[in-house]
Motif scaffolding. Structure first.
Motif, PDB file in Angstrom:
ATOM      1  N   THR A 177      47.078 -32.000 -33.824  1.00 44.35           N
ATOM      2  CA  THR A 177      46.924 -30.795 -34.635  1.00 44.35           C
ATOM      3  C   THR A 177      45.850 -29.898 -34.032  1.00 44.35           C
ATOM      4  O   THR A 177      44.802 -30.374 -33.608  1.00 44.35           O
ATOM      5  N   VAL A 178      46.130 -28.585 -34.018  1.00 44.55           N
ATOM      6  CA  VAL A 178      45.140 -27.591 -33.608  1.00 44.55           C
ATOM      7  C   VAL A 178      44.739 -26.796 -34.835  1.00 44.55           C
ATOM      8  O   VAL A 178      45.590 -26.347 -35.610  1.00 44.55           O
ATOM      9  N   TYR A 179      43.428 -26.629 -35.012  1.00 44.90           N
ATOM     10  CA  TYR A 179      42.889 -25.818 -36.100  1.00 44.90           C
ATOM     11  C   TYR A 179      42.127 -24.666 -35.472  1.00 44.90           C
ATOM     12  O   TYR A 179      41.165 -24.879 -34.726  1.00 44.90           O
ATOM     13  N   ILE A 180      42.558 -23.440 -35.743  1.00 45.93           N
ATOM     14  CA  ILE A 180      41.933 -22.244 -35.187  1.00 45.93           C
ATOM     15  C   ILE A 180      41.250 -21.510 -36.334  1.00 45.93           C
ATOM     16  O   ILE A 180      41.910 -20.952 -37.208  1.00 45.93           O
ATOM     17  N   GLU A 181      39.927 -21.550 -36.335  1.00 46.59           N
ATOM     18  CA  GLU A 181      39.138 -20.898 -37.375  1.00 46.59           C
ATOM     19  C   GLU A 181      38.671 -19.554 -36.838  1.00 46.59           C
ATOM     20  O   GLU A 181      37.946 -19.490 -35.843  1.00 46.59           O
ATOM     21  N   LEU A 182      39.096 -18.476 -37.470  1.00 43.75           N
ATOM     22  CA  LEU A 182      38.783 -17.129 -37.000  1.00 43.75           C
ATOM     23  C   LEU A 182      37.516 -16.559 -37.620  1.00 43.75           C
ATOM     24  O   LEU A 182      36.813 -15.773 -36.973  1.00 43.75           O
ATOM     25  N   THR A 183      37.228 -16.916 -38.848  1.00 45.54           N
ATOM     26  CA  THR A 183      36.019 -16.460 -39.534  1.00 45.54           C
ATOM     27  C   THR A 183      35.484 -17.604 -40.379  1.00 45.54           C
ATOM     28  O   THR A 183      36.155 -18.611 -40.576  1.00 45.54           O
ATOM     29  N   ASN A 184      34.288 -17.412 -40.904  1.00 42.71           N
ATOM     30  CA  ASN A 184      33.720 -18.440 -41.785  1.00 42.71           C
ATOM     31  C   ASN A 184      33.854 -18.045 -43.252  1.00 42.71           C
ATOM     32  O   ASN A 184      33.150 -18.564 -44.102  1.00 42.71           O
ATOM     33  N   ARG A 185      34.768 -17.121 -43.548  1.00 42.72           N
ATOM     34  CA  ARG A 185      35.016 -16.732 -44.936  1.00 42.72           C
ATOM     35  C   ARG A 185      35.636 -17.892 -45.713  1.00 42.72           C
ATOM     36  O   ARG A 185      36.310 -18.746 -45.142  1.00 42.72           O
ATOM     37  N   GLU A 198      50.623 -27.925 -36.313  1.00 40.87           N
ATOM     38  CA  GLU A 198      50.939 -29.341 -36.163  1.00 40.87           C
ATOM     39  C   GLU A 198      51.903 -29.525 -34.998  1.00 40.87           C
ATOM     40  O   GLU A 198      52.609 -28.588 -34.623  1.00 40.87           O
ATOM     41  N   HIS A 199      51.928 -30.723 -34.409  1.00 43.87           N
ATOM     42  CA  HIS A 199      52.732 -31.019 -33.225  1.00 43.87           C
ATOM     43  C   HIS A 199      52.391 -30.042 -32.096  1.00 43.87           C
ATOM     44  O   HIS A 199      53.262 -29.445 -31.467  1.00 43.87           O
ATOM     45  N   ALA A 200      51.106 -29.862 -31.890  1.00 49.85           N
ATOM     46  CA  ALA A 200      50.600 -28.826 -30.985  1.00 49.85           C
ATOM     47  C   ALA A 200      51.005 -29.032 -29.530  1.00 49.85           C
ATOM     48  O   ALA A 200      51.284 -28.054 -28.832  1.00 49.85           O
ATOM     49  N   GLN A 201      51.023 -30.255 -29.049  1.00 54.03           N
ATOM     50  CA  GLN A 201      51.398 -30.502 -27.651  1.00 54.03           C
ATOM     51  C   GLN A 201      52.784 -29.955 -27.358  1.00 54.03           C
ATOM     52  O   GLN A 201      53.019 -29.317 -26.347  1.00 54.03           O
ATOM     53  N   GLU A 202      53.695 -30.196 -28.265  1.00 61.51           N
ATOM     54  CA  GLU A 202      55.086 -29.775 -28.091  1.00 61.51           C
ATOM     55  C   GLU A 202      55.270 -28.280 -28.326  1.00 61.51           C
ATOM     56  O   GLU A 202      55.975 -27.603 -27.598  1.00 61.51           O
ATOM     57  N   ARG A 203      54.616 -27.744 -29.349  1.00 64.04           N
ATOM     58  CA  ARG A 203      54.878 -26.381 -29.780  1.00 64.04           C
ATOM     59  C   ARG A 203      54.014 -25.336 -29.102  1.00 64.04           C
ATOM     60  O   ARG A 203      54.414 -24.185 -28.982  1.00 64.04           O
ATOM     61  N   ALA A 204      52.818 -25.682 -28.655  1.00 63.06           N
ATOM     62  CA  ALA A 204      51.893 -24.672 -28.134  1.00 63.06           C
ATOM     63  C   ALA A 204      51.436 -24.947 -26.707  1.00 63.06           C
ATOM     64  O   ALA A 204      50.621 -24.207 -26.182  1.00 63.06           O
ATOM     65  N   ASN A 205      51.919 -26.005 -26.079  1.00 67.32           N
ATOM     66  CA  ASN A 205      51.535 -26.333 -24.710  1.00 67.32           C
ATOM     67  C   ASN A 205      50.019 -26.283 -24.520  1.00 67.32           C
ATOM     68  O   ASN A 205      49.516 -25.617 -23.618  1.00 67.32           O
ATOM     69  N   ILE A 206      49.285 -26.965 -25.390  1.00 67.59           N
ATOM     70  CA  ILE A 206      47.830 -26.885 -25.344  1.00 67.59           C
ATOM     71  C   ILE A 206      47.213 -27.567 -24.122  1.00 67.59           C
ATOM     72  O   ILE A 206      46.047 -27.365 -23.850  1.00 67.59           O
ATOM     73  N   SER A 207      47.993 -28.314 -23.386  1.00 67.45           N
ATOM     74  CA  SER A 207      47.436 -28.923 -22.170  1.00 67.45           C
ATOM     75  C   SER A 207      47.124 -27.857 -21.128  1.00 67.45           C
ATOM     76  O   SER A 207      46.377 -28.098 -20.186  1.00 67.45           O
ATOM     77  N   ASP A 208      47.664 -26.649 -21.293  1.00 65.40           N
ATOM     78  CA  ASP A 208      47.420 -25.546 -20.361  1.00 65.40           C
ATOM     79  C   ASP A 208      46.740 -24.401 -21.099  1.00 65.40           C
ATOM     80  O   ASP A 208      47.174 -23.269 -21.081  1.00 65.40           O
ATOM     81  N   PHE A 209      45.626 -24.701 -21.763  1.00 65.34           N
ATOM     82  CA  PHE A 209      44.912 -23.737 -22.592  1.00 65.34           C
ATOM     83  C   PHE A 209      43.833 -23.039 -21.771  1.00 65.34           C
ATOM     84  O   PHE A 209      43.121 -23.661 -20.993  1.00 65.34           O
ATOM     85  N   SER A 210      43.726 -21.725 -21.954  1.00 65.55           N
ATOM     86  CA  SER A 210      42.621 -20.981 -21.350  1.00 65.55           C
ATOM     87  C   SER A 210      42.169 -19.904 -22.323  1.00 65.55           C
ATOM     88  O   SER A 210      42.901 -19.525 -23.246  1.00 65.55           O
ATOM     89  N   PHE A 211      40.969 -19.402 -22.128  1.00 64.92           N
ATOM     90  CA  PHE A 211      40.395 -18.385 -22.991  1.00 64.92           C
ATOM     91  C   PHE A 211      39.878 -17.256 -22.121  1.00 64.92           C
ATOM     92  O   PHE A 211      39.212 -17.497 -21.113  1.00 64.92           O
ATOM     93  N   GLN A 212      40.205 -16.026 -22.490  1.00 69.04           N
ATOM     94  CA  GLN A 212      39.701 -14.861 -21.779  1.00 69.04           C
ATOM     95  C   GLN A 212      39.155 -13.877 -22.793  1.00 69.04           C
ATOM     96  O   GLN A 212      39.795 -13.605 -23.810  1.00 69.04           O
ATOM     97  N   GLN A 213      37.984 -13.345 -22.508  1.00 62.69           N
ATOM     98  CA  GLN A 213      37.445 -12.275 -23.339  1.00 62.69           C
ATOM     99  C   GLN A 213      37.472 -11.023 -22.491  1.00 62.69           C
ATOM    100  O   GLN A 213      36.835 -10.968 -21.439  1.00 62.69           O
ATOM    101  N   LEU A 214      38.232 -10.041 -22.930  1.00 62.78           N
ATOM    102  CA  LEU A 214      38.410  -8.825 -22.172  1.00 62.78           C
ATOM    103  C   LEU A 214      37.527  -7.722 -22.733  1.00 62.78           C
ATOM    104  O   LEU A 214      37.327  -7.618 -23.940  1.00 62.78           O
ATOM    105  N   ALA A 215      37.032  -6.876 -21.845  1.00 60.95           N
ATOM    106  CA  ALA A 215      36.224  -5.743 -22.273  1.00 60.95           C
ATOM    107  C   ALA A 215      37.110  -4.717 -22.948  1.00 60.95           C
ATOM    108  O   ALA A 215      38.241  -4.464 -22.499  1.00 60.95           O
TER     109      ALA A 215
END
Length: 73
Positions: free
Chosen positions: A12-20, A48-65
Motif C-alpha cells: 500500500t502507498v499512502y500519499i499525504e498532501l497536507t496535514n489538514r 492498494e496493490h501499489a506494485q501492480e497498479r503504480a509501478n512504484i519500483s520505478d519511482f522518482s520525484f522532481q520539483q520543477l521551478a
C-alpha cells in the motif's frame, strides 16, 4: 508538506498532501481511497496493490521551478 509512505507488508502507498484533518473518505474504486478535509480539499490518497497498479519500483520525484508569469494554485 507532502509525505509518501510505502507499506510492503500490505503493498500500500499512502500519499499525504497536507496535514489538514480528514473529514471525509471517498472510495474512488476498489483500490484507491481519497481523504478530504472539511472544505472538500484533497488531503491524502491511498493506493492498494501499489506494485501492480503504480509501478512504484520505478519511482522518482522532481520539483520543477514555476514559470515567472504562471500563477500556482
Amino acid at each position: 508538506m507532502m509525505k509518501i509512505r510505502y507499506f510492503p507488508d500490505t503493498d500500500t502507498v499512502y500519499i499525504e498532501l497536507t496535514n489538514r484533518e480528514v473529514a471525509d473518505t471517498l472510495d474512488l474504486n476498489d483500490y484507491t481511497v481519497a481523504d478530504l478535509d472539511a472544505d472538500g480539499n484533497l488531503v491524502a490518497l491511498t493506493l492498494e496493490h501499489a506494485q501492480e497498479r503504480a509501478n512504484i519500483s520505478d519511482f522518482s520525484f522532481q520539483q520543477l521551478a514555476a514559470e515567472p508569469n504562471r500563477v500556482m494554485a
